[in-house]
Design a protein around this motif. Structure first.
Motif, mmCIF file in Angstrom:
data_model
loop_
_atom_site.group_PDB
_atom_site.id
_atom_site.type_symbol
_atom_site.label_atom_id
_atom_site.label_comp_id
_atom_site.label_asym_id
_atom_site.label_seq_id
_atom_site.Cartn_x
_atom_site.Cartn_y
_atom_site.Cartn_z
ATOM 1 N N SER A 213 0.985 -5.061 -13.976
ATOM 2 C CA SER A 213 0.534 -3.752 -13.519
ATOM 3 C C SER A 213 -0.878 -3.500 -14.031
ATOM 4 C CB SER A 213 1.485 -2.653 -14.012
ATOM 5 O OG SER A 213 1.570 -2.655 -15.433
ATOM 6 N N GLY A 214 -1.512 -2.440 -13.505
ATOM 7 C CA GLY A 214 -2.875 -2.117 -13.920
ATOM 8 C C GLY A 214 -3.896 -3.099 -13.414
ATOM 9 N N VAL A 215 -3.650 -3.697 -12.240
ATOM 10 C CA VAL A 215 -4.558 -4.698 -11.671
ATOM 11 C C VAL A 215 -5.532 -4.012 -10.713
ATOM 12 C CG1 VAL A 215 -4.742 -6.754 -10.237
ATOM 13 C CG2 VAL A 215 -2.854 -6.521 -11.865
ATOM 14 N N GLY A 216 -6.828 -4.238 -10.918
ATOM 15 C CA GLY A 216 -7.828 -3.711 -9.998
ATOM 16 C C GLY A 216 -8.058 -2.216 -10.173
ATOM 17 N N ASP A 217 -8.850 -1.669 -9.238
ATOM 18 C CA ASP A 217 -9.204 -0.252 -9.295
ATOM 19 C C ASP A 217 -8.049 0.642 -8.879
ATOM 20 O OD1 ASP A 217 -11.763 -0.982 -10.072
ATOM 21 O OD2 ASP A 217 -12.484 -1.084 -8.002
ATOM 22 N N ALA A 218 -7.222 0.152 -7.954
ATOM 23 C CA ALA A 218 -6.124 0.966 -7.444
ATOM 24 C C ALA A 218 -4.841 0.662 -8.210
ATOM 25 C CB ALA A 218 -5.923 0.695 -5.951
ATOM 26 N N ASP A 219 -3.967 1.651 -8.260
ATOM 27 C CA ASP A 219 -2.676 1.449 -8.902
ATOM 28 C C ASP A 219 -1.705 0.904 -7.866
ATOM 29 O OD1 ASP A 219 -0.447 1.433 -10.442
ATOM 30 O OD2 ASP A 219 -0.223 3.615 -10.582
ATOM 31 N N LEU A 220 -1.535 -0.406 -7.872
ATOM 32 C CA LEU A 220 -0.684 -1.058 -6.872
ATOM 33 C C LEU A 220 0.726 -1.292 -7.399
ATOM 34 C CD1 LEU A 220 -3.199 -3.671 -5.429
ATOM 35 C CD2 LEU A 220 -2.591 -1.438 -4.503
ATOM 36 N N GLY A 221 1.016 -0.806 -8.603
ATOM 37 C CA GLY A 221 2.350 -1.011 -9.156
ATOM 38 C C GLY A 221 2.505 -2.427 -9.676
ATOM 39 N N THR A 251 -2.500 -10.020 -2.264
ATOM 40 C CA THR A 251 -3.267 -8.788 -2.099
ATOM 41 C C THR A 251 -4.485 -8.667 -2.993
ATOM 42 O OG1 THR A 251 -2.991 -6.379 -1.911
ATOM 43 C CG2 THR A 251 -1.969 -7.443 -3.802
ATOM 44 N N ALA A 252 -4.579 -9.418 -4.087
ATOM 45 C CA ALA A 252 -5.704 -9.237 -5.006
ATOM 46 C C ALA A 252 -5.929 -10.492 -5.818
ATOM 47 C CB ALA A 252 -5.434 -8.054 -5.952
ATOM 48 N N GLY A 262 -7.622 -19.024 -10.529
ATOM 49 C CA GLY A 262 -6.242 -19.259 -10.915
ATOM 50 C C GLY A 262 -5.479 -18.009 -11.283
ATOM 51 N N ILE A 263 -6.040 -16.829 -10.946
ATOM 52 C CA ILE A 263 -5.348 -15.569 -11.230
ATOM 53 C C ILE A 263 -5.321 -14.740 -9.954
ATOM 54 C CG2 ILE A 263 -5.248 -13.504 -12.662
ATOM 55 C CD1 ILE A 263 -6.842 -14.959 -14.778
ATOM 56 N N GLY A 264 -4.216 -14.821 -9.230
ATOM 57 C CA GLY A 264 -4.038 -14.052 -8.007
ATOM 58 C C GLY A 264 -2.783 -13.206 -8.099
ATOM 59 N N PHE A 265 -2.696 -12.211 -7.221
ATOM 60 C CA PHE A 265 -1.585 -11.270 -7.291
ATOM 61 C C PHE A 265 -1.018 -11.001 -5.904
ATOM 62 C CE2 PHE A 265 -4.484 -10.458 -10.772
ATOM 63 C CZ PHE A 265 -3.636 -10.465 -11.874
ATOM 64 N N ALA A 266 0.292 -10.773 -5.874
ATOM 65 C CA ALA A 266 0.984 -10.491 -4.619
ATOM 66 C C ALA A 266 1.938 -9.315 -4.816
ATOM 67 C CB ALA A 266 1.763 -11.722 -4.148
ATOM 68 N N VAL A 267 2.067 -8.495 -3.780
ATOM 69 C CA VAL A 267 3.052 -7.419 -3.793
ATOM 70 C C VAL A 267 4.430 -8.061 -3.660
ATOM 71 C CG1 VAL A 267 3.904 -5.361 -2.598
ATOM 72 C CG2 VAL A 267 1.432 -5.807 -2.723
ATOM 73 N N PRO A 268 5.345 -7.811 -4.576
ATOM 74 C CA PRO A 268 6.676 -8.440 -4.501
ATOM 75 C C PRO A 268 7.362 -8.136 -3.182
ATOM 76 C CG PRO A 268 6.366 -7.347 -6.619
ATOM 77 C CD PRO A 268 5.224 -6.934 -5.761
ATOM 78 N N SER A 269 8.143 -9.084 -2.697
ATOM 79 C CA SER A 269 8.756 -8.957 -1.373
ATOM 80 C C SER A 269 9.695 -7.764 -1.269
ATOM 81 C CB SER A 269 9.514 -10.236 -1.021
ATOM 82 O OG SER A 269 10.479 -10.548 -2.023
ATOM 83 N N ASN A 270 10.384 -7.418 -2.351
ATOM 84 C CA ASN A 270 11.291 -6.270 -2.270
ATOM 85 C C ASN A 270 10.524 -4.979 -2.032
ATOM 86 O OD1 ASN A 270 13.210 -8.169 -2.814
ATOM 87 N ND2 ASN A 270 13.973 -7.241 -4.682
ATOM 88 N N ARG A 271 9.361 -4.845 -2.664
ATOM 89 C CA ARG A 271 8.521 -3.671 -2.426
ATOM 90 C C ARG A 271 7.909 -3.729 -1.031
ATOM 91 N NH1 ARG A 271 4.010 -2.981 -6.255
ATOM 92 N NH2 ARG A 271 3.995 -0.886 -5.362
ATOM 93 N N ALA A 272 7.519 -4.927 -0.583
ATOM 94 C CA ALA A 272 6.935 -5.071 0.747
ATOM 95 C C ALA A 272 7.952 -4.735 1.833
ATOM 96 C CB ALA A 272 6.420 -6.499 0.933
ATOM 97 N N ARG A 273 9.182 -5.169 1.646
ATOM 98 C CA ARG A 273 10.230 -4.878 2.628
ATOM 99 C C ARG A 273 10.493 -3.375 2.701
ATOM 100 N NH1 ARG A 273 15.260 -8.670 2.267
ATOM 101 N NH2 ARG A 273 14.991 -8.099 0.077
ATOM 102 N N ALA A 274 10.488 -2.695 1.554
ATOM 103 C CA ALA A 274 10.682 -1.246 1.540
ATOM 104 C C ALA A 274 9.509 -0.536 2.211
ATOM 105 C CB ALA A 274 10.852 -0.756 0.105
ATOM 106 N N ALA A 275 8.291 -1.036 1.984
ATOM 107 C CA ALA A 275 7.116 -0.443 2.622
ATOM 108 C C ALA A 275 7.181 -0.611 4.139
ATOM 109 C CB ALA A 275 5.843 -1.097 2.074
ATOM 110 N N LEU A 276 7.600 -1.782 4.586
ATOM 111 C CA LEU A 276 7.757 -2.027 6.018
ATOM 112 C C LEU A 276 8.730 -1.030 6.630
ATOM 113 C CD1 LEU A 276 7.424 -3.809 8.586
ATOM 114 C CD2 LEU A 276 9.274 -5.246 7.675
#
Length: 286
Positions: A213-221, A251-252, A262-276
Motif C-alpha cells: 500500500s502507499g504506492v504512487g501519488d494516488a491511494d490505490l489500496g 497498474t504502476a 523489477g518493481i511493478g504493481f498490479a491491482v489484485p484480481s479480487n478487487r478488480a472483479r469487484a470493480a468490474l
C-alpha cells in the motif's frame, strides 16, 4: 570461508554451475505438476516442450494471449503547470525554433497507448486502467490478430484506477479471474501487455510481495508487487498465474527513469472483479 575462496579446486566450474541451474529449473517446473493443483496448467496443456524435457510457457501463451488487447487513446488534456513556461529564456528558445509556447490552462491533444484484457467476449467487455483514458476523445482496441474496434467507455472505478470498455462481441476465450487471496510471495506470474507501444509482449517473474500500500501519488489500496517486467504501456494488461487465470491488473511501477527496475504493481484480481461488477451495475451492463 576464506580458504574456500582462495582454492580454485573447491570452486564449481562454470559448466557445472550451468548444468546445476538447468537441473534445478527442470525440477522447479516439474514438481508443481505432480504436487500442486493450483500451479497446474489448464487442461490439455503441459509445461514441457513436446519431445524434450525443457520447460516452456508457449502452449499457455497461445491460449491466453488472444484475450489481451492493445488500447490506443486520443485525448485532449490541460497543459500542466510548469515553471519553465514562465521562464522568458525558455520561451525565447521555443520561439527561436518555431515551437508554440503553451500557456497554463491551454489544452493540447495527446496520444497514449496501454493494454487491456477481455473479460467477457460475448458482450465485448474489456478491463483496463482509468489513468490511461484521461481526457479521451477516441479509444481504439486492437486484438492480437490485428482486428481494430472503436471502444465505448462504460465507466470507471476511482478506488482501483480501473475502467471498463466495450467493443463488439468477439469469438475469443476470455480470461477467467483467479483468487488473488491465494497468492504468496514466490508464486510464478506472467505479465502481458503493450510496453512502449511495441505490441503484445510477455514477461515473467514471481510475486515479490502482497498487500503493498502507499504506492504512487494516488491511494490505490493494497497491490500485488512483482518483478515481472512492467513498463509504460503495460498499464491495464493482466498479470496471470500458471493456470492462465488473471490474478492482477498491471497498474504502476517504480523506476527512476520511468522504465522497469523489477518493481511493478498490479491491482489484485479480487478487487478488480469487484470493480468490474460495480461499473457494470452503474452502467446497466452496457
Amino acid at each position: 570461508m576464506g580458504r574456500a575462496q582462495r582454492n580454485p579446486s573447491r570452486a564449481l566450474k562454470p559448466a557445472v554451475l550451468v548444468a546445476l541451474c538447468l537441473a534445478l529449473t527442470a525440477c522447479a517446473w516439474q514438481v508443481p505438476l505432480r504436487t500442486s493443483r493450483a500451479a497446474a496448467p489448464p487442461d490439455g496443456l503441459s509445461f514441457l516442450k513436446p519431445g524434450t524435457r525443457y520447460p516452456t510457457l508457449a502452449p499457455l501463451m497461445r491460449r491466453v494471449t488472444p484475450a489481451v488487447v492493445n488500447v490506443a487513446v486520443d485525448a485532449v488534456v490541460r497543459v500542466e503547470k510548469n515553471p519553465l513556461l514562465k521562464d522568458p529564456d525558455f520561451r525565447r528558445f521555443m520561439r527561436h525554433f518555431g515551437q508554440e509556447v503553451p500557456q497554463e490552462g491551454d489544452t493540447e491533444r495527446r496520444q497514449s497507448v496501454g493494454s487491456g484484457v477481455i473479460v467477457d467476449a460475448g458482450r465485448g467487455y474489456v478491463l483496463t486502467n482509468q489513468h490511461l483514458l484521461e481526457g479521451a476523445t477516441a479509444i481504439e482496441v486492437t486484438l492480437k490478430d490485428r482486428r481494430n474496434y472503436r471502444a465505448r467507455l462504460l465507466g470507471v472505478d476511482d478506488d482501483t484506477d480501473l475502467a471498463v470498455l466495450q467493443i463488439p462481441g468477439v469469438a475469443i476465450t476470455p480470461l477467467p479471474f483467479g483468487d488473488s487471496r491465494a497468492l504468496e510471495v514466490g508464486d510464478f506470474v506472467i505479465a502481458i501487455g503493450n510496453p512502449f507501444g511495441l505490441g503484445q509482449t510477455v514477461t515473467s517473474g514471481i510475486v515479490s510481495a502482497v498487500s503493498r500500500s502507499g504506492v504512487g501519488d494516488a491511494d490505490l489500496g493494497e497491490l500485488v508487487q512483482t518483478d515481472a517486467s512492467i513498463n509504460p504501456g503495460n498499464s491495464g494488461g493482466p498479470l496471470i498465474n500458471l493456470a492462465g487465470e488473471v490474478v492482477g491488473i498491471n497498474t504502476a511501477l517504480i523506476g527512476p527513469s520511468g522504465g522497469n527496475v523489477g518493481i511493478g504493481f498490479a491491482v489484485p484480481s479480487n478487487r478488480a472483479r469487484a470493480a468490474l461488477a460495480r461499473v457494470l451495475k452503474r452502467s446497466g451492463g452496457g
